[in-house]
Design an enzyme around this catalytic site. Structure first.
Site, PDB file in Angstrom:
ATOM      1  N   HIS A  76       0.852  -1.196   0.000  1.00 40.63           N
ATOM      2  CA  HIS A  76       0.000   0.000   0.000  1.00 40.63           C
ATOM      3  C   HIS A  76       0.878   1.233   0.000  1.00 40.63           C
ATOM      4  O   HIS A  76       1.685   1.425   0.907  1.00 40.63           O
ATOM      5  CB  HIS A  76      -0.882   0.021   1.255  1.00 40.63           C
ATOM      6  CG  HIS A  76      -2.025  -0.905   1.198  1.00 40.63           C
ATOM      7  ND1 HIS A  76      -3.317  -0.516   1.458  1.00 40.63           N
ATOM      8  CD2 HIS A  76      -2.090  -2.212   0.879  1.00 40.63           C
ATOM      9  CE1 HIS A  76      -4.126  -1.555   1.317  1.00 40.63           C
ATOM     10  NE2 HIS A  76      -3.385  -2.605   0.970  1.00 40.63           N
ATOM     11  N   TYR A 205     -10.061   5.006   6.391  1.00 41.82           N
ATOM     12  CA  TYR A 205     -10.445   5.312   7.778  1.00 41.82           C
ATOM     13  C   TYR A 205     -11.531   6.379   7.685  1.00 41.82           C
ATOM     14  O   TYR A 205     -11.313   7.420   7.058  1.00 41.82           O
ATOM     15  CB  TYR A 205      -9.267   5.884   8.561  1.00 41.82           C
ATOM     16  CG  TYR A 205      -8.172   4.902   8.874  1.00 41.82           C
ATOM     17  CD1 TYR A 205      -7.292   4.470   7.883  1.00 41.82           C
ATOM     18  CD2 TYR A 205      -8.022   4.394  10.164  1.00 41.82           C
ATOM     19  CE1 TYR A 205      -6.279   3.566   8.172  1.00 41.82           C
ATOM     20  CE2 TYR A 205      -7.010   3.483  10.460  1.00 41.82           C
ATOM     21  CZ  TYR A 205      -6.148   3.084   9.450  1.00 41.82           C
ATOM     22  OH  TYR A 205      -5.145   2.184   9.733  1.00 41.82           O
ATOM     23  N   TYR A 388       2.721   6.558  10.059  1.00 37.35           N
ATOM     24  CA  TYR A 388       1.924   5.396   9.647  1.00 37.35           C
ATOM     25  C   TYR A 388       2.833   4.294   9.089  1.00 37.35           C
ATOM     26  O   TYR A 388       2.713   3.130   9.465  1.00 37.35           O
ATOM     27  CB  TYR A 388       0.909   5.831   8.576  1.00 37.35           C
ATOM     28  CG  TYR A 388      -0.234   4.860   8.382  1.00 37.35           C
ATOM     29  CD1 TYR A 388      -0.087   3.744   7.564  1.00 37.35           C
ATOM     30  CD2 TYR A 388      -1.445   5.056   9.015  1.00 37.35           C
ATOM     31  CE1 TYR A 388      -1.132   2.851   7.387  1.00 37.35           C
ATOM     32  CE2 TYR A 388      -2.506   4.169   8.838  1.00 37.35           C
ATOM     33  CZ  TYR A 388      -2.333   3.066   8.021  1.00 37.35           C
ATOM     34  OH  TYR A 388      -3.368   2.171   7.855  1.00 37.35           O
TER      35      TYR A 388
HETATM   36  C1  PHB Z   1      -6.265  -4.818   9.423  1.00 37.68           C
HETATM   37  O1  PHB Z   1      -6.102  -4.994   8.189  1.00 37.68           O
HETATM   38  O2  PHB Z   1      -6.632  -5.735  10.200  1.00 37.68           O
HETATM   39  C2  PHB Z   1      -6.022  -3.443  10.017  1.00 37.68           C
HETATM   40  C3  PHB Z   1      -5.489  -2.438   9.206  1.00 37.68           C
HETATM   41  C4  PHB Z   1      -5.259  -1.171   9.752  1.00 37.68           C
HETATM   42  C5  PHB Z   1      -5.557  -0.940  11.085  1.00 37.68           C
HETATM   43  C6  PHB Z   1      -6.087  -1.962  11.891  1.00 37.68           C
HETATM   44  C7  PHB Z   1      -6.325  -3.215  11.353  1.00 37.68           C
HETATM   45  O3  PHB Z   1      -5.341   0.300  11.616  1.00 37.68           O
END
Ligand code: PHB
Ligand code: APR
Length: 394
Positions: A76, A205, A388
């Site tokens: 990603h 998100y 991140y």
């Molecule tokens: C997940 O893919 O399980 C996942 C991805 C990002 C997050 C939390 C869980 O912040």
């Protein structure tokens, strides 16, 4: 008379922390034995998050355990943030000099680490439960464990407690040797695994007046999605239809649709942070969830565990190769810098994107203003991106 085993580093726990430590040490020519109280099958099938920071991907390459990750992991190069229906994109690589994340389920990381550890002749004792750790202030600390109904003892030079939140490691630290911090957020996550082709090639998100939602995934045919729910909610209150209705509503964006599919797993987990501010005492060193837990909003759990043991492994290497205890003495303070940064970023992502206040309130308008600032500021987007994907050094 209990059977006695001996090694240099006694590792408790075959999760990401314990297994990565064993591999790091193996590359350094340092012996270790991993004690794991669950079965191999159990450990390899625990569903957890699946976000790997750039450092973690690089470390897996360093220990030559990245073949499956590079073949099946999903690179990603950015992430999407939504707020009340407005959506922005944060390009990781562009803002961080090419550092990105990879989505690859933790259970697959664990499977790869176990398989290669055993293929290389390394030792992992499954269904071997560490019951106590003694003599951490002596030359040869001891880990007492039960295996096949017998009590056995593992004598070692150092103990690495990578045994998670419920393990014996943290419990063995003198309570006066650390201060503990606990944060309980006023909401939980309902997570689902669904046989649905992801509707976005990057994570989303989303803040919504009815609650937070997150779109992630595991493969081109398996979606992983989350919904904010109340702490006292029950999974039985959430039919598949109700889950999909809420996901559609909270992730809605003009010209975009969410793919549905068979839900194969669902569960509710609370959102919390905890940590201890000193992760060692004498010859006992604690790492990973045994020392800290962050809410999954920042995807830091596994990555922080790996970062701890990278530091720990270098400290052991310094001891055995240079007869120096300097890095061992500084393990906690060195690891703490990243732990605090991860606590901070996870707290930011959690408070920013979860519904907590009524529209029109000061607190809600502050969340909106923070989102608008991320949208307009390259500097803020860069701050989000570097946290991140994980800071290379801290
Ligand atoms: C997940 O893919 O399980 C996942 C991805 C990002 C997050 C939390 C869980 O912040
Ligand atoms: N004896 C032996 N093994 C134990 C004991 C014990 N007394 N107590 C716990 N364990 C094992 C657990 O069964 C587990 O396999 O220690 C391991 C700890 O692994 P994790 O809980 O995965 O912790 P860690 O390696 O620090 O990785 C943190 O895993 O739980 C996720 O969300 C968390 O992503 C984060 C990551």
């Amino acid at each position: 008379m209990s059977q006695k085993l001996k090694t240099q580093i006694g590792i408790i726990g075959a999760g990401p922390a314990g297994l990565m430590l064993a591999h790091f040490l193996d590359k350094m020519g340092i012996e270790s034995i991993v004690l794991e109280n669950k079965s191999r099958d159990y450990v390899e099938n625990r569903i957890r998050a699946g976000l790997l920071e750039q450092n973690t991907v690089d470390y897996l390459k360093e220990i030559d355990v990245a073949d499956n990750l590079l073949e099946k992991g999903l690179l990603h190069e950015g992430v999407n943030f939504s707020f009340d229906g407005e959506r922005i994109h944060i390009p990781f690589g562009e803002l961080t000099g090419g550092r990105n994340i990879t989505i690859y389920g933790q259970r697959f990381v664990v499977r790869d680490l176990i398989r290669t550890r055993l293929e290389r002749g390394g030792e992992i004792r499954f269904e071997a439960e560490a019951t106590k750790i003694t003599d951490i202030d002596a030359d040869q600390p001891k880990i007492y464990f039960t295996e096949d109904g017998e009590e056995k003892i593992l004598e070692c030079d150092f103990v690495a407690a990578c045994d998670g939140y419920h393990g014996v490691g943290r419990e063995t630290l003198p309570t006066e040797s650390y201060r503990r911090h606990d944060i309980h957020y006023p909401f939980s996550w309902l997570g689902i695994m669904a046989n649905a082709a992801p509707s976005s090639d990057e994570l989303i998100y989303s803040y919504h007046k009815d609650g937070f939602a997150l779109l992630s995934y595991r493969s081109p045919t398996v979606s992983r999605l989350y919904l904010q729910v109340d702490n006292d909610d029950d999974i039985d209150n959430w039919s598949d239809d109700r889950i999909w209705d809420n996901l559609h509503k909270r992730l809605a964006y003009t010209g975009w649709t969410l793919n549905e599919g068979e839900i194969t797993q669902k569960g509710i987990t609370p959102m919390r942070s905890y940590m201890i501010d000193h992760m060692q005492h004498k010859k006992l060193f604690v790492a990973g969830d045994a020392a800290h837990i962050v809410p999954p909003t920042g995807g830091k759990g596994l990555n922080l565990a790996v970062a701890d043991v990278k530091i720990m492994s270098k400290a052991f290497e310094d001891f055995y190769k240079n007869n120096s205890t300097e890095k061992l003495d500084n393990y906690s303070s060195d690891a703490m810098r990243r732990v605090w940064r991860a606590q901070g970023f996870s707290n930011f992502m959690t408070t920013q994107f979860h519904k907590q206040y009524e529209h029109g309130s000061y607190e809600y308008l502050l969340q909106k203003a923070n989102f608008d600032y991320i949208a307009m500021s390259t500097a803020m987007k860069t701050t989000v991106a570097e946290n991140y994907v994980g800071l290379k050094h801290i």
